[in-house]
Enzyme design. Structure first.
Site, PDB file in Angstrom:
ATOM      1  CG  HIS A  32      -4.747   4.923  -1.693  1.00 35.81           C
ATOM      2  ND1 HIS A  32      -5.807   4.145  -1.770  1.00 35.81           N
ATOM      3  CD2 HIS A  32      -4.069   4.256  -0.439  1.00 35.81           C
ATOM      4  CE1 HIS A  32      -6.086   3.280  -1.265  1.00 35.81           C
ATOM      5  NE2 HIS A  32      -4.890   2.982  -0.440  1.00 35.81           N
ATOM      6  CG  ASN A  81      -4.357  -1.634  -0.343  1.00 37.83           C
ATOM      7  OD1 ASN A  81      -5.382  -2.221  -0.010  1.00 37.83           O
ATOM      8  ND2 ASN A  81      -3.097  -2.017   0.254  1.00 37.83           N
ATOM      9  NE  ARG A 113       7.420  -0.439  12.398  1.00 37.76           N
ATOM     10  CZ  ARG A 113       7.951   0.594  11.472  1.00 37.76           C
ATOM     11  NH1 ARG A 113       7.412   0.752  10.637  1.00 37.76           N
ATOM     12  NH2 ARG A 113       8.967   1.227  12.062  1.00 37.76           N
ATOM     13  CB  THR A 114       0.859   2.214  15.319  1.00 31.92           C
ATOM     14  OG1 THR A 114      -0.060   1.575  15.976  1.00 31.92           O
ATOM     15  CG2 THR A 114       0.190   3.830  15.174  1.00 31.92           C
ATOM     16  CB  SER A 123      -1.042  -0.136   1.183  1.00 31.87           C
ATOM     17  OG  SER A 123      -0.187   0.203   2.424  1.00 31.87           O
ATOM     18  CB  SER A 139       3.932   0.458   8.815  1.00 28.25           C
ATOM     19  OG  SER A 139       5.338   0.245   9.020  1.00 28.25           O
ATOM     20  CG  ASN A 197      -2.621  -5.681  18.397  1.00 28.36           C
ATOM     21  OD1 ASN A 197      -3.032  -4.673  18.869  1.00 28.36           O
ATOM     22  ND2 ASN A 197      -2.965  -6.881  19.171  1.00 28.36           N
TER      23      ASN A 197
END
Lengths: 348, 348
Positions: free
Chosen positions: A128, A130, A303-304, A114, A306, A301
């Site tokens: 954008h 993804n 990786r915030t 993404s 990222s 959960n």
């Protein structure tokens, strides 16, 4: 389709069950998505000319990991992130199980690339991309898309972008572009503003070849996709879909880079910057309130840093802003922030 | 409690049903919440010295309306909004009905005053207040709170803020402050960052006098409120709770204004501004991902401009930022972005 690669003894999929993926499906999709990340980063760094991508590799405690690449303070890109991830775990989050109840009780595998790019020049649109692939027990699917968010109104840019995506779609199925274009208009829509995020592009989800191109409607959207594409026969094998996704992913650079080249020389000042920062607020609102990828990442959960790499470097909110009539800013709202048939656009 | 005002013939509430509100409950609460808005705006404009609040009155199509007041480009406040609203309709949104199933199938009434102030000087904290009142069929409740989000670490400010709120709480029930302080720490928590929004304050919801101070736990929170306050007998009448809410609302100015006065003369530069804009990003993340008031407003077709008035005027995101060890910015993370017993704080 390489029959030898099948992981089960089935050679034809029944009409109501998806075609079985090849035994090395995960490796093939993730290898492609990594290559896509490489190709995009290499070309964009070349176009930028001043900055390069910095990579962080990371491991997810519950299984998997990824590599995040960020470009900052470039000649073109104020900030941009291109992220590859490959994760697995015990249970898909409830928001996905509602759509794919057959996955309940099965472990899952998900991989995706993404990207969001925020150029500094307000005449160059934010973009954008993804693409993602899931496997969970008896089900698998591809999803993703590409969409464009201009700050200033250039019909030729929107037209070029859509025509390039349409050409990639048309090589695979004549109903892909019309269906996925409408799905994109429906998905990238800020319900609380009653406003599309930009001029759209293509978007699709849950593609498993089982004869339904469209899964919806999205309750947040402005309009359901026209009903004659909902149930059309579009039986596709895993290989068909993977080829399509590769083509759609590779359409990104030819869809976007010519727009950068056309706009990079245009001078801009405080007024354009001010408006760009304001409009970027809508990007933040969309990503934090509605975006499936963001919500999936935060719910599992991920990786915030990222996941939130998509947020713009500088943003402005202003109470009750409205553009002055007759300005380019007003034209953006009146023409570009409405679903349009960009492929066939003719200037009045 | 004025018995003559009762809208039903009950004079005492059974232990498992809430006390009946007086016949003029809506008028009394909304009149107080409007007065609170007036008092706060008047005092803050005086403190600001350069700018004043501009009012927009608005009507909600499905029922009700409000008055939004915004201050911009002031001597103290870069932007701030104080919003009063009073709305009614057919059904509460699902997120509330889960908590109050007795309200299902009943029309609702909701009134509230909410406020967020974003000062320009990074040494002055951002502050938030919200008090609200609901009626829906057989149930009614009060909710709200006040919390502080500093950018730079001053223990005396956090201590003063908490002591002022505690004094207001203690006049009504000795368990209010300890319970509502913990509830605030739990509620204003960014799960995806594993980080509190600031130094907290007090927060409560669903207060109807039925003997439970705390309704939870909040699955996003860092820790459940200690169990001995969950079931303590705290039978309260409607009048008791309304008096408490008035006191808690009026504690705002004495809790916050002295902090402004203490910090307004402190000089700041690019470094502090840079950090302030970065930390404001957390405010945006909290409000769009978790905040009940924001989600209630967007789900009930509230006035978007008034709901998102809480977002900061200028915000920055930076990939993988971490403060340098030994700096005030690092101290904010290490000490102030952890739940602390601020009332009894002693400098080491």
């Amino acid at each position: 389709m390489t029959m030898a690669n099948f992981s089960t003894s089935e050679t034809t999929a029944p009409a109501n069950a998806p075609d079985a993926p090849p035994a090395n499906s995960r490796e093939r999709v993730s290898a492609f998505l990594k290559t896509l990340q490489d190709e995009i980063c290499q070309k964009l760094a070349e176009v930028d000319g001043q900055s390069t991508f910095q990579e962080d590799s990371w491991v997810r405690e519950e299984g998997g990991g990824g590599r995040s690449r960020v470009i900052k303070n470039g000649g073109i890109f104020e900030q941009g992130g291109v992220n590859f991830s490959e994760v697995w775990g015990k249970d898909l989050p409830p928001s996905i199980l509602v759509q794919r109840p057959e996955a309940t009780g099965h472990g899952f595998y998900a991989t995706g690339t993404s990207m969001v790019l925020h150029p500094r020049n307000p005449y160059i649109p934010t973009v954008h991309l993804n693409y993602r692939y899931f496997e969970a027990g008896p089900v698998w699917w591809f999803g993703g898309g590409i969409d464009l968010t201009p700050y200033y109104p250039f019909a030729e840019d929107a037209k070029h972008f859509h025509q390039t995506l349409k050409a990639a779609c048309d090589r695979h199925h004549s109903e892909y572009y019309p269906t996925f274009k409408l799905w994109c208009d429906e998905y990238f829509f800020l319900k609380h503003r009653q406003e599309p995020r930009g001029v759209g592009g293509i978007f699709f989800d849950y593609q498993d070849g089982r004869g339904k191109l469209y899964q919806g409607p999205n309750p947040q959207g402005p309009a359901a996709v026209h009903s004659d594409t909902i149930g059309i026969p579009a039986q596709r094998t895993w290989e068909d879909l993977f080829e399509f996704v590769q083509d759609a992913g590779r359409a990104f650079l030819p869809a976007y880079v010519p727009i950068i080249e056309r706009r990079r020389g245009m001078a801009w000042g405080d007024r354009e910057r001010h408006f760009q920062l304001y409009r970027r607020g809508r990007y933040v609102e969309f990503n934090l309130i509605y975006d499936r990828g963001t919500i999936f990442g935060l719910q599992t959960n991920g990786r915030t840093e990222s996941i939130l790499m998509s947020l713009p470097p500088m943003v402005r909110w202003e109470y009750s802003y409205a553009p002055e009539p007759g300005t380019p800013e007003a034209q953006l709202y009146e023409v570009f922030l409405k679903p349009q048939d960009w492929v066939n656009w003719q200037d009045a």
